[in-house]
Scaffold this motif. Sequence first.
Motif, PDB file in Angstrom:
ATOM      1  N   LEU A  40       0.818  -1.209   0.000  1.00  0.00           N
ATOM      2  CA  LEU A  40       0.000   0.000   0.000  1.00  0.00           C
ATOM      3  C   LEU A  40       0.853   1.260   0.000  1.00  0.00           C
ATOM      4  O   LEU A  40       0.357   2.337  -0.298  1.00  0.00           O
ATOM      5  CB  LEU A  40      -0.935   0.011   1.216  1.00  0.00           C
ATOM      6  N   MET A  41       2.125   1.109   0.321  1.00  0.00           N
ATOM      7  CA  MET A  41       3.022   2.267   0.313  1.00  0.00           C
ATOM      8  C   MET A  41       3.282   2.679  -1.132  1.00  0.00           C
ATOM      9  O   MET A  41       3.404   1.827  -2.008  1.00  0.00           O
ATOM     10  CB  MET A  41       4.339   1.934   1.011  1.00  0.00           C
ATOM     11  N   PRO A  42       3.385   3.969  -1.389  1.00  0.00           N
ATOM     12  CA  PRO A  42       3.647   4.417  -2.761  1.00  0.00           C
ATOM     13  C   PRO A  42       4.996   3.903  -3.268  1.00  0.00           C
ATOM     14  O   PRO A  42       5.940   3.731  -2.496  1.00  0.00           O
ATOM     15  CB  PRO A  42       3.658   5.941  -2.651  1.00  0.00           C
ATOM     16  N   ARG A  43       5.072   3.686  -4.547  1.00  0.00           N
ATOM     17  CA  ARG A  43       6.305   3.202  -5.168  1.00  0.00           C
ATOM     18  C   ARG A  43       7.457   4.189  -4.925  1.00  0.00           C
ATOM     19  O   ARG A  43       8.598   3.796  -4.784  1.00  0.00           O
ATOM     20  CB  ARG A  43       6.075   2.981  -6.653  1.00  0.00           C
ATOM     21  N   SER A  44       7.127   5.470  -4.869  1.00  0.00           N
ATOM     22  CA  SER A  44       8.172   6.479  -4.665  1.00  0.00           C
ATOM     23  C   SER A  44       8.853   6.317  -3.308  1.00  0.00           C
ATOM     24  O   SER A  44      10.036   6.630  -3.171  1.00  0.00           O
ATOM     25  CB  SER A  44       7.587   7.882  -4.793  1.00  0.00           C
ATOM     26  N   VAL A  45       8.141   5.813  -2.309  1.00  0.00           N
ATOM     27  CA  VAL A  45       8.743   5.578  -0.999  1.00  0.00           C
ATOM     28  C   VAL A  45       9.781   4.466  -1.109  1.00  0.00           C
ATOM     29  O   VAL A  45      10.902   4.585  -0.594  1.00  0.00           O
ATOM     30  CB  VAL A  45       7.667   5.222   0.055  1.00  0.00           C
ATOM     31  N   PHE A  46       9.435   3.380  -1.787  1.00  0.00           N
ATOM     32  CA  PHE A  46      10.383   2.286  -1.982  1.00  0.00           C
ATOM     33  C   PHE A  46      11.593   2.748  -2.786  1.00  0.00           C
ATOM     34  O   PHE A  46      12.735   2.444  -2.459  1.00  0.00           O
ATOM     35  CB  PHE A  46       9.717   1.103  -2.689  1.00  0.00           C
ATOM     36  N   GLU A  47      11.340   3.493  -3.866  1.00  0.00           N
ATOM     37  CA  GLU A  47      12.442   3.958  -4.703  1.00  0.00           C
ATOM     38  C   GLU A  47      13.312   4.955  -3.950  1.00  0.00           C
ATOM     39  O   GLU A  47      14.530   4.955  -4.098  1.00  0.00           O
ATOM     40  CB  GLU A  47      11.893   4.560  -5.987  1.00  0.00           C
ATOM     41  N   GLY A  48      12.707   5.808  -3.149  1.00  0.00           N
ATOM     42  CA  GLY A  48      13.476   6.766  -2.360  1.00  0.00           C
ATOM     43  C   GLY A  48      14.351   6.073  -1.331  1.00  0.00           C
ATOM     44  O   GLY A  48      15.513   6.440  -1.130  1.00  0.00           O
ATOM     45  N   PHE A  49      13.807   5.053  -0.684  1.00  0.00           N
ATOM     46  CA  PHE A  49      14.583   4.285   0.295  1.00  0.00           C
ATOM     47  C   PHE A  49      15.770   3.607  -0.385  1.00  0.00           C
ATOM     48  O   PHE A  49      16.901   3.668   0.088  1.00  0.00           O
ATOM     49  CB  PHE A  49      13.682   3.251   0.973  1.00  0.00           C
ATOM     50  N   THR A  50      15.503   2.972  -1.537  1.00  0.00           N
ATOM     51  CA  THR A  50      16.567   2.289  -2.270  1.00  0.00           C
ATOM     52  C   THR A  50      17.612   3.281  -2.762  1.00  0.00           C
ATOM     53  O   THR A  50      18.818   3.030  -2.666  1.00  0.00           O
ATOM     54  CB  THR A  50      15.979   1.509  -3.461  1.00  0.00           C
ATOM     55  N   LEU A  51      17.181   4.430  -3.249  1.00  0.00           N
ATOM     56  CA  LEU A  51      18.111   5.453  -3.723  1.00  0.00           C
ATOM     57  C   LEU A  51      18.965   5.989  -2.574  1.00  0.00           C
ATOM     58  O   LEU A  51      20.169   6.205  -2.735  1.00  0.00           O
ATOM     59  CB  LEU A  51      17.351   6.593  -4.398  1.00  0.00           C
ATOM     60  N   ALA A  52      18.362   6.196  -1.410  1.00  0.00           N
ATOM     61  CA  ALA A  52      19.122   6.698  -0.261  1.00  0.00           C
ATOM     62  C   ALA A  52      20.189   5.697   0.174  1.00  0.00           C
ATOM     63  O   ALA A  52      21.337   6.079   0.448  1.00  0.00           O
ATOM     64  CB  ALA A  52      18.173   7.002   0.901  1.00  0.00           C
ATOM     65  N   VAL A  53      19.836   4.420   0.215  1.00  0.00           N
ATOM     66  CA  VAL A  53      20.815   3.397   0.587  1.00  0.00           C
ATOM     67  C   VAL A  53      21.926   3.326  -0.461  1.00  0.00           C
ATOM     68  O   VAL A  53      23.110   3.267  -0.126  1.00  0.00           O
ATOM     69  CB  VAL A  53      20.121   2.026   0.772  1.00  0.00           C
ATOM     70  N   ALA A  54      21.550   3.355  -1.740  1.00  0.00           N
ATOM     71  CA  ALA A  54      22.547   3.294  -2.812  1.00  0.00           C
ATOM     72  C   ALA A  54      23.476   4.504  -2.773  1.00  0.00           C
ATOM     73  O   ALA A  54      24.692   4.381  -2.961  1.00  0.00           O
ATOM     74  CB  ALA A  54      21.844   3.209  -4.166  1.00  0.00           C
ATOM     75  N   ARG A  55      22.933   5.678  -2.501  1.00  0.00           N
ATOM     76  CA  ARG A  55      23.760   6.889  -2.418  1.00  0.00           C
ATOM     77  C   ARG A  55      24.740   6.800  -1.255  1.00  0.00           C
ATOM     78  O   ARG A  55      25.910   7.165  -1.396  1.00  0.00           O
ATOM     79  CB  ARG A  55      22.871   8.115  -2.279  1.00  0.00           C
ATOM     80  N   LEU A  81      11.163  -7.130   0.119  1.00  0.00           N
ATOM     81  CA  LEU A  81       9.939  -6.770  -0.584  1.00  0.00           C
ATOM     82  C   LEU A  81      10.219  -5.786  -1.702  1.00  0.00           C
ATOM     83  O   LEU A  81       9.630  -5.871  -2.785  1.00  0.00           O
ATOM     84  CB  LEU A  81       8.921  -6.183   0.389  1.00  0.00           C
ATOM     85  N   ILE A  82      11.128  -4.842  -1.456  1.00  0.00           N
ATOM     86  CA  ILE A  82      11.460  -3.854  -2.477  1.00  0.00           C
ATOM     87  C   ILE A  82      12.110  -4.532  -3.671  1.00  0.00           C
ATOM     88  O   ILE A  82      11.757  -4.269  -4.832  1.00  0.00           O
ATOM     89  CB  ILE A  82      12.396  -2.772  -1.896  1.00  0.00           C
ATOM     90  N   SER A  83      13.057  -5.400  -3.412  1.00  0.00           N
ATOM     91  CA  SER A  83      13.764  -6.029  -4.524  1.00  0.00           C
ATOM     92  C   SER A  83      12.902  -7.079  -5.217  1.00  0.00           C
ATOM     93  O   SER A  83      13.096  -7.363  -6.390  1.00  0.00           O
ATOM     94  CB  SER A  83      15.073  -6.663  -4.040  1.00  0.00           C
ATOM     95  N   ALA A  84      11.920  -7.650  -4.541  1.00  0.00           N
ATOM     96  CA  ALA A  84      11.041  -8.641  -5.151  1.00  0.00           C
ATOM     97  C   ALA A  84       9.975  -7.977  -6.021  1.00  0.00           C
ATOM     98  O   ALA A  84       9.420  -8.597  -6.900  1.00  0.00           O
ATOM     99  CB  ALA A  84      10.387  -9.493  -4.086  1.00  0.00           C
ATOM    100  N   LYS A  85       9.689  -6.736  -5.737  1.00  0.00           N
ATOM    101  CA  LYS A  85       8.640  -6.042  -6.469  1.00  0.00           C
ATOM    102  C   LYS A  85       9.167  -5.703  -7.818  1.00  0.00           C
ATOM    103  O   LYS A  85       8.841  -5.585  -8.828  1.00  0.00           O
ATOM    104  CB  LYS A  85       8.264  -4.788  -5.728  1.00  0.00           C
TER     105      LYS A  85
END
Length: 165
Positions: free
Chosen positions: A11-26, A161-165
Amino acid sequence: FYLDLQRYCLLMPRSVFEGFTLAVARMIGLKQINFAFGLTGLPEHEEFVDNVWESLINLDKAQWGSMVLFFPETIALFVLPRLFPTVPWMITIPLASIVIGYFAAADASVWNLPTLKTEFGALPNVVAVLPNPDALVQCDDFGGLFLASAAVALVAVLQTLISAK
């Protein structure tokens, strides 16, 4: 998955998942500055941003040995999978780096390349050390240990969950 929490994560927006992944990658990418430029002996700061700033203001102390290896390999990791997608470059290039590091460490007078040995010294030749059962009983703060373990488990589940999506 026993509590069926994954449906709430969806139910969380995709942008939240992408933002979390981008922050970790950065954060992972910026942490590599010292290794990419061969910067050693820099003072450690409490804040991550201060450590990145310390690295940037000390770029004049960069070592060519690290840059000669880091930048071509980084470019290769981006380009080669697109040119030859059937070759497992994420395995091949690190294996080649291990061989290069081995020979560079054998004759450091030719190529001063930082390796795990120069960073941490000689590592013990032990695969695993089993914990002492008596030490587990002597833990004074089981609540803190449980909360820390739960936080790590939650981040692991979210990342899965993020990487499986």
